[in-house]
Design an enzyme around this catalytic site. Structure first.
Site, PDB file in Angstrom:
ATOM      1  N   ASP A  14       0.817  -1.217   0.000  1.00  0.00           N
ATOM      2  CA  ASP A  14       0.000   0.000   0.000  1.00  0.00           C
ATOM      3  C   ASP A  14       0.851   1.269   0.000  1.00  0.00           C
ATOM      4  O   ASP A  14       0.643   2.173   0.817  1.00  0.00           O
ATOM      5  CB  ASP A  14      -0.930   0.023   1.217  1.00  0.00           C
ATOM      6  N   GLU A 182     -11.304   0.300  -3.437  1.00  0.00           N
ATOM      7  CA  GLU A 182     -10.586   0.721  -2.227  1.00  0.00           C
ATOM      8  C   GLU A 182      -9.398   1.584  -2.627  1.00  0.00           C
ATOM      9  O   GLU A 182      -9.114   1.793  -3.795  1.00  0.00           O
ATOM     10  CB  GLU A 182     -10.115  -0.499  -1.432  1.00  0.00           C
TER      11      GLU A 182
END
Length: 518
Positions: A14, A182
Site C-alpha cells: 500500500d 478501495e
C-alpha cells in the site's frame, strides 16, 4: 537507466508517496507490527533509505492483539502542504477508533499524536486543493469524499493542527465494476479532478482504475482504457498489482508507486508479502498511461531515461543514512535502542528488552511464538528469497519450558524455528515447525555449551536451519521446511514473512545478528 522492481522488497504494501522539492517520501502499511508506518526517503525514486517510523510511540496508537495478521495499520497516505507533512491512516480494530492523521514539520523527527476523524471504513486519503480547501476520501460501503476544516496554531514553538469540522460524505465513484473498490486518491491535474482507486481485491485480479471530473464531488467520467494498471491474465513475474499513488517529479515527469507480489512458483504462492513497485506514467488526451511500453503493466525491469538524478547523482551516498532496504545488514545490539529495521508484534512490553554494551537481553515471558499475545521477540522483514541469517546467542540457565532462538515467522500459527532449550533435563538444540494446527519438534540435538551461532538459510524452495558451536568451522544442518507452507495462500493474510529473534520463559543474550544476501 535500467531499474528493477520491486524498489522496496519484502513486506511493504500500500505505498503512498509525495515530493518536496527534489526529495521524495514514501510510506507503507505495517498492520500488527510496531513501530508503525515505515517512512522512506529518496532523491531518484529507485534508491531508498528508511529514515523513520511515523507511528513510534504507544501514545499514538494501540494495536489489537488478534491473530492472524489481518488487523492494525492499513493503507496510509502521505501528503505535504505549506511546510507540514501529513499522514492519514486507519487502525483497524484499534480501541481509539479507526481513522486519524498525524503531522510534522520534520519527517526525520517526531510525528504528532493522532487527530481522530469520524469516518468509518478504511484506506483514507487527504487532498489539498489549490483554493485552500481540504478533502478526505475513503472507503466504507463505497468510495466517498468529504470536506475537512483544519485549523493550525503554534503553541510553545510547535505547530498544532486540529480538525474543526467535517462536511457531508458524498459518494463519488465506485470504480469500473470490480469487487472491493478501495485505496482512493484524489488529485487535481491541469484543472481536472482525478479519482484513482484499486479494484478486484488485493489478490491476483488486483487492478488500478481512474476517473475524472471538473468538480471535486463529480460526476466522474471513467477512463476509457481502464484498468490503467494491472498484471492480471499475463505471464509477467510480478502479480497482484494494484493500490497505486501518483507523483510528479521536479522535471515534470510522472510516476506511480504500487504494490505487487512475486510468487514462488505454480500454483502461485508468495511469502515475501506485497512489495512496492515503481512505474513510469505518461499522459494522453488527459488520461494517465502507465507502464514502460504504455501497456498498463508492471515489468520486473524497466528502462527509462526520465528518472530524476538519472546519472551520477543516483549512486551518490545518502546524506543522512538510516537503513538501506534490501541490503545486507549486521546488528551487534550495542546501542541504546532498537535499529529502524526491527519490529515487535503489537505494542511492546518494554521490560522484555534490554539493550546493553554486551548485546540485547531478551527477558522471555510466558508467551512463545504460537501465542497471539505480546511476546519477547524482535523481527525484521525477509527481503529476499535467497538469504542467510545468523544469530549469536547465549543462555546461562534454561528453566523448564524455557527457550530462545531464531525463527522464520509468518504469524503465530505458521512459523519454523531453531532454538536452544532443555529436553529431558538436558540442554539441546531443536528445530520445530508449526503449520496451522500441526506442530512438531522435528530435530533434537544434544548441545552442552551455553553459547551458539544459529543459522537460517532461505531459498525459493525451503528454509534450512543449522548451528555452529565452539571450534566448529562449518555450520551443521539439523532441519528444514518447505517455503510454500509459510505463504499468504496457505495461512497468512496481509503481511509477509519476518526473521525473528525470540525468547520464552527464559532470559537470552543476543550478541550479533547478520542478514546476508546470497
Amino acid at each position: 537507466m535500467k531499474y528493477t522492481n520491486p524498489i522496496l522488497s519484502g513486506f511493504h504494501p500500500d505505498p503512498s508517496i509525495c515530493r518536496v522539492g527534489g526529495d521524495f517520501y514514501l510510506v507503507t502499511s505495517s498492520f500488527e507490527y510496531f513501530p508503525g508506518l515505515p517512512l522512506f526517503h529518496s532523491t531518484d525514486l529507485v534508491h531508498w533509505e528508511q529514515i523513520n517510523h511515523i507511528l513510534s510511540r504507544d501514545s499514538q496508537f494501540t494495536l489489537t492483539k488478534e491473530a492472524p495478521n489481518s488487523l492494525g495499520i492499513y493503507a496510509p497516505t502521505i501528503r505535504y502542504h505549506k511546510g507540514v507533512y501529513y499522514c492519514v491512516v486507519t487502525n483497524v480494530g484499534g480501541p481509539e477508533g479507526g481513522n486519524f492523521f498525524v503531522y510534522t514539520t520534520d519527517p526525520y523527527g517526531d510525528w504528532s499524536d493522532p487527530v481522530m476523524l469520524p469516518f468509518g471504513g478504511i484506506d483514507p486519503s487527504l487532498f489539498f486543493d489549490d483554493n485552500g480547501k481540504v478533502y478526505y476520501s475513503g472507503t466504507d460501503t463505497g468510495v466517498f469524499i468529504a470536506e475537512l476544516t483544519l485549523s493550525q496554531a503554534t503553541v510553545e514553538g510547535r505547530i498544532q493542527i486540529r480538525c474543526d469540522h467535517v462536511g457531508e460524505q458524498v459518494y463519488a465513484w465506485n470504480g469500473s465494476g470490480g469487487n472491493n473498490p478501495e485505496g482512493p486518491h484524489l488529485y487535481k491535474i491541469n484543472g481536472m479532478y482525478y479519482l484513482m482507486m484499486a479494484e478486484g481485491g488485493t489478490e491476483y485480479c488486483h487492478m488500478v482504475t481512474i476517473a475524472r471530473s471538473d468538480s471535486v464531488y463529480g460526476p466522474y467520467e471513467a477512463c476509457p482504457h481502464n484498468p490503467i494498471l494491472t498484471n492480471r491474465s499475463t505471464d509477467l513475474p510480478i502479480k497482484a498489482v494494484g493500490h497505486a499513488d501518483l507523483v510528479e517529479d521536479q522535471n515534470g515527469n510522472w510516476w506511480s508507486v504500487c504494490l505487487g507480489i512475486r510468487p514462488l512458483g505454480y500454483p502461485f504462492r508468495h511469502n515475501l508479502g506485497r512489495e512496492t513497485m515503481l512505474v513510469p506514467v505518461t499522459w494522453e488526451q488527459g488520461w494517465p498511461v502507465m507502464g514502460m511500453n504504455g501497456d498498463g503493466h508492471v515489468d520486473a525491469e524497466i528502462e527509462t531515461s526520465l528518472l530524476p538524478c538519472a546519472e551520477s547523482a543516483c549512486s551518490a551516498p545518502f546524506e543522512r543514512s538510516r537503513y538501506l532496504p534490501g541490503s545486507s545488514f549486521t546488528d551487534t545490539f550495542d546501542t541504546a535502542a532498537m535499529h529502524l529495521s526491527w519490529n515487535t508484534i503489537y505494542n511492546p512490553d518494554h521490560t522484555l528488552y534490554e539493550f546493553t554494551e554486551n548485546g540485547l537481553i531478551l527477558h522471555g515471558n510466558e508467551n512463545g511464538l504460537s501465542s497471539s499475545d505480546v511476546k519477547s521477540l524482535i523481527c525484521r522483514r525477509q527481503e529476499h528469497f535467497d538469504f542467510t541469517a545468523r544469530l549469536t546467542l547465549s543462555m546461562e540457565t534454561i528453566p523448564e519450558n524455557g527457550e530462545a532462538g531464531l525463527a522464520i515467522y509468518m504469524n503465530n500459527r505458521h512459523h519454523y524455528e531453531i532454538a536452544m532449550t532443555v529436553v529431558d533435563q538436558k540442554r539441546c538444540l531443536i528445530v520445530r515447525r508449526q503449520i496451522g494446527s500441526l506442530r512438531a519438534v522435528e530435530s533434537v540435538i544434544a548441545y552442552d555449551s551455553s553459547a551458539v551461532v544459529l543459522q537460517l538459510t532461505g531459498t525459493r524452495e525451503s528454509y534450512t536451519f543449522a548451528y555452529c558451536g565452539d571450534g566448529q568451522e562449518a555450520p551443521v544442518t539439523i532441519g528444514s521446511g518447505e517455503a510454500q507452507y509459510l505463504t499468504t495462500e496457505v495461512g497468512g493474510c496481509f503481511t509477509g514473512n519476518y526473521i525473528a529473534v525470540y525468547a520464552a520463559n527464559a532470559d537470552a543474550v543476543c550478541k550479533k545478528f547478520s542478514y546476508d544476501i546470497q
